[in-house]
Design a protein around this motif. Sequence first.
Motif, mmCIF file in Angstrom:
data_model
loop_
_atom_site.group_PDB
_atom_site.id
_atom_site.type_symbol
_atom_site.label_atom_id
_atom_site.label_comp_id
_atom_site.label_asym_id
_atom_site.label_seq_id
_atom_site.Cartn_x
_atom_site.Cartn_y
_atom_site.Cartn_z
ATOM 1 N N ARG A 346 0.839 -1.197 0.000
ATOM 2 C CA ARG A 346 0.000 0.000 0.000
ATOM 3 C C ARG A 346 0.881 1.257 0.000
ATOM 4 O O ARG A 346 1.967 1.257 0.547
ATOM 5 N N ASP A 349 1.229 1.017 -3.890
ATOM 6 C CA ASP A 349 0.095 0.509 -4.676
ATOM 7 C C ASP A 349 0.562 -0.441 -5.780
ATOM 8 O O ASP A 349 0.222 -0.287 -6.966
ATOM 9 N N THR A 370 -1.532 -1.656 -8.963
ATOM 10 C CA THR A 370 -2.899 -2.109 -8.714
ATOM 11 C C THR A 370 -3.921 -1.207 -9.401
ATOM 12 O O THR A 370 -5.103 -1.548 -9.467
ATOM 13 N N GLY A 372 -5.212 1.360 -8.358
ATOM 14 C CA GLY A 372 -6.177 1.797 -7.360
ATOM 15 C C GLY A 372 -5.446 2.111 -6.074
ATOM 16 O O GLY A 372 -4.368 1.561 -5.802
ATOM 17 N N ASP A 373 -6.023 2.974 -5.257
ATOM 18 C CA ASP A 373 -5.370 3.477 -4.058
ATOM 19 C C ASP A 373 -5.548 2.531 -2.874
ATOM 20 O O ASP A 373 -6.655 2.088 -2.571
ATOM 21 N N TYR A 374 -4.450 2.206 -2.201
ATOM 22 C CA TYR A 374 -4.431 1.474 -0.942
ATOM 23 C C TYR A 374 -5.012 0.064 -1.071
ATOM 24 O O TYR A 374 -6.039 -0.282 -0.476
ATOM 25 N N PRO A 375 -4.360 -0.793 -1.859
ATOM 26 C CA PRO A 375 -4.847 -2.171 -2.008
ATOM 27 C C PRO A 375 -4.753 -2.928 -0.696
ATOM 28 O O PRO A 375 -3.660 -3.187 -0.201
ATOM 29 N N SER A 389 -7.909 -7.297 -7.023
ATOM 30 C CA SER A 389 -7.315 -6.445 -5.993
ATOM 31 C C SER A 389 -8.374 -5.501 -5.454
ATOM 32 O O SER A 389 -8.977 -4.723 -6.207
ATOM 33 N N ASN A 391 -9.106 -2.261 -3.690
ATOM 34 C CA ASN A 391 -8.404 -0.997 -3.444
ATOM 35 C C ASN A 391 -9.247 -0.122 -2.529
ATOM 36 O O ASN A 391 -10.169 0.569 -2.969
ATOM 37 N N THR A 398 -9.879 -3.982 -8.994
ATOM 38 C CA THR A 398 -9.281 -4.145 -10.311
ATOM 39 C C THR A 398 -8.941 -5.615 -10.542
ATOM 40 O O THR A 398 -8.655 -6.353 -9.599
#
Length: 445
Positions: A346, A349, A370, A372-375, A389, A391, A398
């Motif tokens: 994270r 990411d 990923t 996307g933010d903060y998997p 994943s 996020n 995703t």
Amino acid sequence: MESTKDTKFSALQSTFSRRNLLKGTVALAGAASVPEAFGQPPTGAPHGTVWLYIGTYTGAVGSGGNGEGIYLCELNLFTGKLTVLRLVAPALPATGMNASTASPSTLAIDPGGNYLYAGNEIFTPHGSVSAYRINRVTGDLTLLNALPAVGAPAHVSVDKFRRYLFAAEYVGSYFEAFPILANGSLGPAVFQMKTVDNVGPKKATSAPPGSFAISAHEGPDGHPHQMETDPSNQWVVGSDAGQDRIYVWKLTVGGTPSPLTPAAIPFVNTPPGDGPRHFAFHPNGLWMYSIQEEGDTIIFWRFNPATGSLTKEQQVSSLPPGFVGTVFTSEIRVSADGRFVYGVNRLSDTICVFRIDEDGTLTQVSHASTLGDYPRIITIDPTGRFMVSGNQRADNVTTFRISRGREREREDDDRFGESNRGHGSLTFTGNYTPVGSPSGMVFLF
């Protein structure tokens, strides 16, 4: 050359190659038989799909709790498209009979595929654990009961024979075990252990330059983050990110006064401040890999199923080469064929891909964003073809195709732009799925 242990998964995966897709109904019939291939009765998932449950953080929208409960989703095993079908377990307030089912942040399905369990990560006054019956035809969930936990469960798991639900409670500093009754509901806890004191330093020994990751080490007590049996179901392993410890207990089904007793060596230490978060066993039951939340590392442990002992063999960075700054790692997975480890970072990411060599050691071979933010979590579909994943801060999921790197699937690899990428690598399918604050994910098969 494929080993015997790969035969089952290789045969199943080949069902989903592009060549078989062109055969039309043959491929669709194969995709529909995923549950049978794993010894389960069929589900009602349409041909060529599999169902995925996603648990979310709930609460005030805009403050990190943007989900509404547990969602049923459908993954297309040819395209990787993930679709949210409906909310099947809305977050409910506490009643006279049940604790609250808000924030089902961690999910587990029993080995028979008939019951789903959630850890409800509620911080005030305490969290809970909840049990649901799965309708395998519709995917719907029926709440059986919800019991209070001492702390706030960050991870739950079910043992191989569906006798116990184990909960690691980050907030509250507890490991707990709840008996699973004949009808799938939960009984009061039969094991409770608070991890007191012995918190590591705020500066992680192994952190990259510029890191200020200190979340699990504010004290005064520990922060349990995972509790799960080894593949033999003889031992239970628990990681405590605040204490920099990994605990091991002997599991005795029906044991009194508790089913869990400390192993001869009750715990091992990771480097001070590194914070072991999650771990995953290799299918051979002899190798275990832990990911450290503040140290941003993966440790390879040799596990002795006769004694429950863990011996450190290797430590590698979980990050892409050259990365510096603050990272909080999250999830770690071992592929079902035992060839790869996936570690999630994270803030960076990224998902890093590690090849498992013949002696169990790791070599990083690739990494992927990923998108996307903060998997917070990743999971792999039962065919081993796709990874999803969750996020958390992006409010989306995703989907990635996992390259199998085999000559007979070159056409399929070309379709996803992977002809020059190695086995185990990840390629984004182009599919984003909106889910508020995703946290727990588990496939039904």
